[in-house]
Write a protein that holds these residues in place. Structure first.
Motif, PDB file in Angstrom:
ATOM      1  N   GLN A 154       0.805  -1.224   0.000  1.00  0.00           N
ATOM      2  CA  GLN A 154       0.000   0.000   0.000  1.00  0.00           C
ATOM      3  C   GLN A 154       0.842   1.279   0.000  1.00  0.00           C
ATOM      4  OE1 GLN A 154      -3.744  -0.813   2.669  1.00  0.00           O
ATOM      5  NE2 GLN A 154      -2.017  -1.910   3.558  1.00  0.00           N
ATOM      6  N   ASN A 155       2.063   1.188   0.504  1.00  0.00           N
ATOM      7  CA  ASN A 155       2.970   2.326   0.579  1.00  0.00           C
ATOM      8  C   ASN A 155       4.368   1.831   0.204  1.00  0.00           C
ATOM      9  OD1 ASN A 155       4.525   4.549   1.225  1.00  0.00           O
ATOM     10  ND2 ASN A 155       4.054   4.545   3.416  1.00  0.00           N
ATOM     11  N   PRO A 156       4.627   1.655  -1.088  1.00  0.00           N
ATOM     12  CA  PRO A 156       5.879   1.006  -1.521  1.00  0.00           C
ATOM     13  C   PRO A 156       7.153   1.686  -1.029  1.00  0.00           C
ATOM     14  CG  PRO A 156       4.319   1.147  -3.347  1.00  0.00           C
ATOM     15  CD  PRO A 156       3.744   1.969  -2.232  1.00  0.00           C
ATOM     16  N   GLY A 157       7.087   2.963  -0.707  1.00  0.00           N
ATOM     17  CA  GLY A 157       8.290   3.671  -0.294  1.00  0.00           C
ATOM     18  C   GLY A 157       8.620   3.552   1.177  1.00  0.00           C
ATOM     19  N   ILE A 158       7.767   2.917   1.963  1.00  0.00           N
ATOM     20  CA  ILE A 158       8.002   2.835   3.403  1.00  0.00           C
ATOM     21  C   ILE A 158       9.204   1.937   3.693  1.00  0.00           C
ATOM     22  CG2 ILE A 158       6.479   0.856   3.839  1.00  0.00           C
ATOM     23  CD1 ILE A 158       5.584   2.313   6.424  1.00  0.00           C
ATOM     24  N   GLU A 159       9.963   2.297   4.714  1.00  0.00           N
ATOM     25  CA  GLU A 159      11.082   1.462   5.145  1.00  0.00           C
ATOM     26  C   GLU A 159      10.604   0.512   6.250  1.00  0.00           C
ATOM     27  OE1 GLU A 159      15.077   2.965   5.575  1.00  0.00           O
ATOM     28  OE2 GLU A 159      14.406   4.934   4.879  1.00  0.00           O
ATOM     29  N   ILE A 160      10.963  -0.748   6.114  1.00  0.00           N
ATOM     30  CA  ILE A 160      10.637  -1.778   7.104  1.00  0.00           C
ATOM     31  C   ILE A 160      11.944  -2.147   7.791  1.00  0.00           C
ATOM     32  CG2 ILE A 160       9.577  -4.020   7.510  1.00  0.00           C
ATOM     33  CD1 ILE A 160       7.660  -1.976   6.270  1.00  0.00           C
ATOM     34  N   ILE A 161      12.081  -1.761   9.051  1.00  0.00           N
ATOM     35  CA  ILE A 161      13.367  -1.883   9.734  1.00  0.00           C
ATOM     36  C   ILE A 161      13.294  -2.974  10.809  1.00  0.00           C
ATOM     37  CG2 ILE A 161      15.122  -0.657  11.071  1.00  0.00           C
ATOM     38  CD1 ILE A 161      13.969   1.937   9.745  1.00  0.00           C
ATOM     39  N   GLY A 162      14.091  -4.006  10.616  1.00  0.00           N
ATOM     40  CA  GLY A 162      14.148  -5.112  11.559  1.00  0.00           C
ATOM     41  C   GLY A 162      15.133  -4.822  12.675  1.00  0.00           C
ATOM     42  N   CYS A 163      14.707  -5.075  13.909  1.00  0.00           N
ATOM     43  CA  CYS A 163      15.517  -4.780  15.089  1.00  0.00           C
ATOM     44  C   CYS A 163      15.762  -6.071  15.868  1.00  0.00           C
ATOM     45  CB  CYS A 163      14.800  -3.772  15.991  1.00  0.00           C
ATOM     46  SG  CYS A 163      14.215  -2.277  15.140  1.00  0.00           S
ATOM     47  N   TRP A 164      17.027  -6.312  16.210  1.00  0.00           N
ATOM     48  CA  TRP A 164      17.416  -7.524  16.921  1.00  0.00           C
ATOM     49  C   TRP A 164      18.251  -7.177  18.164  1.00  0.00           C
ATOM     50  CZ3 TRP A 164      16.809  -7.724  11.695  1.00  0.00           C
ATOM     51  CH2 TRP A 164      16.264  -8.876  11.124  1.00  0.00           C
ATOM     52  N   PRO A 165      18.169  -8.016  19.208  1.00  0.00           N
ATOM     53  CA  PRO A 165      19.172  -7.910  20.266  1.00  0.00           C
ATOM     54  C   PRO A 165      20.529  -8.348  19.718  1.00  0.00           C
ATOM     55  CG  PRO A 165      17.333  -9.359  20.917  1.00  0.00           C
ATOM     56  CD  PRO A 165      17.221  -9.118  19.450  1.00  0.00           C
ATOM     57  N   ALA A 166      21.578  -7.633  20.038  1.00  0.00           N
ATOM     58  CA  ALA A 166      22.914  -8.040  19.595  1.00  0.00           C
ATOM     59  C   ALA A 166      23.285  -9.409  20.153  1.00  0.00           C
ATOM     60  CB  ALA A 166      23.941  -6.998  20.023  1.00  0.00           C
TER      61      ALA A 166
END
Length: 325
Positions: free
Chosen positions: A200-212
Motif C-alpha cells: 500500500q505504501n511502496p516507499g516505506i522502510e521496514i526496519i528489523g531490530c534484533w538484540p545483539a
C-alpha cells in the motif's frame, strides 16, 4: 519458497482477508503519538500498542487466523506448537475460544509467568531441556507422529497473514509513515507487516531490530542463507532462538526488510525505561528492542514520521523493575 510479485500479492490478499475476518475477536490496537520519544529523537514517533492486544502481545492475531482456517477434522484433533510464552498463550486462548485442544512445547528455561498463563487457558505444557530451535523441531516431529497440525510461531503463511493485520491497521491509522521499526525473532511479524505496508505504501522502510545477543536471523540475512549460531542471554526472550531450515520467513525478510539494526542489552533496558517514564507502560524486552532500534537510527529519520511496534507486555514485574532501575 520463491518470493516474487505474485507470491507477495497472494500474501497481501490473505492479510486483507484476515483483517476483515478476525474482527471483533482480534482487537484493532491504538497508534499513539509519543511526545517524549519525539522530543528526544527529532522524529515524529508513533507507538503501535500491540501490548494491549488480547494475551498481552501481537501473537493472538496469527494464532487466531491459523485456528480459524483449520478444517473441522483438524480442529477436533487439536494442535501442537512450540513457544517461549507469547505464541503459546495466544494459541491457547484462540483454541479455548474456538474449542480446539492445544499442546505447547517449551524450554525448561521459559518464563514461569508465561507458562502459568498458558496453563490457565487449559493448554497442555510440555517442557524440554533443549534450546528454542531444538524444542521447535521436536514439537514439529511430535505433531507428525500424532497426526496433528503443527502451528509454527512464524513459519506458517496463515500465521504470518494474521500478524500482517498490524500492517493493515498501521496504513489505515497513518498512511504517510516513512518507516516502521519491528523487533524480529523468527520473522513472522515483520514479514506480515512488511507485506501489508509495502503493498500500500511502496516507499516505506521496514526496519528489523534484533538484540545483539540473539541475532540469528539477522546474521542469516547478511550471509544470504540460514545459519546456526550460539546466542547469548537476552532480556528479549520473545525474539531469542534460531530459525528452522527452509523457513518461509527467510526469503520474505530478504524481500521486505529494508534495513536491520542490532541493539545492546543496555540499550534495550534504557528503551524500556523510556517508555515506562514517558508513557507509563510496562513493556517486555522484545518491545524494548524495537524502541531501542528506533533510538539508535533516529538521526537518519529526523523530521520524519516513524512507527514502533510495541509488541508485548508479558514480563515479570521484578524482572522489569530490575531492567529499568
Amino acid at each position: 519458497m520463491v518470493v516474487d510479485a505474485q507470491s507477495l500479492s497472494s500474501l497481501y490478499q490473505a492479510i486483507a482477508e484476515a483483517h476483515q475476518a478476525l474482527r471483533p475477536e482480534v482487537s484493532v490496537t491504538p497508534l499513539t503519538y509519543s511526545a517524549g520519544l519525539s522530543a528526544t529523537t527529532g522524529c515524529s514517533v508513533y507507538l503501535k500498542c500491540e501490548h494491549l492486544q488480547h494475551t498481552g502481545s501481537f501473537k493472538f492475531r496469527g494464532a487466531s487466523n491459523k485456528i480459524r482456517l483449520l478444517p473441522a477434522e483438524q480442529r477436533r484433533l487439536g494442535v501442537i506448537t512450540a513457544s517461549s510464552g507469547n505464541h503459546g498463550q495466544a494459541l491457547a486462548l484462540a483454541g479455548q475460544v474456538m474449542g480446539v485442544p492445544v499442546t505447547v512445547y517449551t524450554t525448561t528455561s521459559a518464563s514461569a509467568y508465561k507458562l502459568g498463563a498458558i496453563r490457565a487457558l487449559s493448554a497442555e505444557v510440555i517442557s524440554l531441556d533443549l534450546d528454542p530451535l531444538g524444542v521447535e523441531l521436536e514439537a514439529a516431529r511430535q505433531a507428525e507422529i500424532q497426526g496433528k497440525p503443527f502451528v509454527s510461531p512464524y513459519n506458517d503463511p496463515e500465521v504470518i497473514a494474521g500478524q500482517g493485520t498490524i500492517g493493515m491497521e498501521l496504513f489505515e491509522q497513518a498512511p504517510d509513515l516513512d518507516a516502521v521499526f519491528v523487533a524480529v525473532g523468527g520473522g513472522g511479524m515483520i514479514s506480515g507487516i512488511g507485506a501489508a505496508l509495502r503493498a500500500q505504501n511502496p516507499g516505506i522502510e521496514i526496519i528489523g531490530c534484533w538484540p545483539a545477543n540473539a541475532p540469528t536471523l539477522q546474521r542469516s540475512l547478511e550471509a544470504g542463507e540460514i545459519i546456526e549460531m550460539e546466542e547469548d542471554d537476552t532480556i528479549s526472550d520473545g525474539t531469542a532462538g534460531g530459525v528452522e531450515p527452509g523457513c518461509i520467513t527467510f526469503p520474505l525478510c530478504q524481500a521486505l526488510v529494508t534495513r536491520t539494526v542490532l541493539v545492546s542489552e543496555a540499550e534495550i533496558k534504557a528503551a524500556m525505561g523510556d517508555v515506562a517514564s514517558g508513557e507509563r507502560w510496562i513493556i517486555e524486552g522484545a518491545a524494548g528492542v524495537a524502541v531501542a532500534g528506533m533510538k539508535k537510527l533516529a538521526e537518519d529519520y529526523r523530521g520524519k514520521r516513524v512507527a514502533v511496534v510495541i509488541c508485548g507486555r508479558n514480563i515479570v514485574l521484578e524482572k522489569f523493575l530490575e531492567a529499568v532501575k
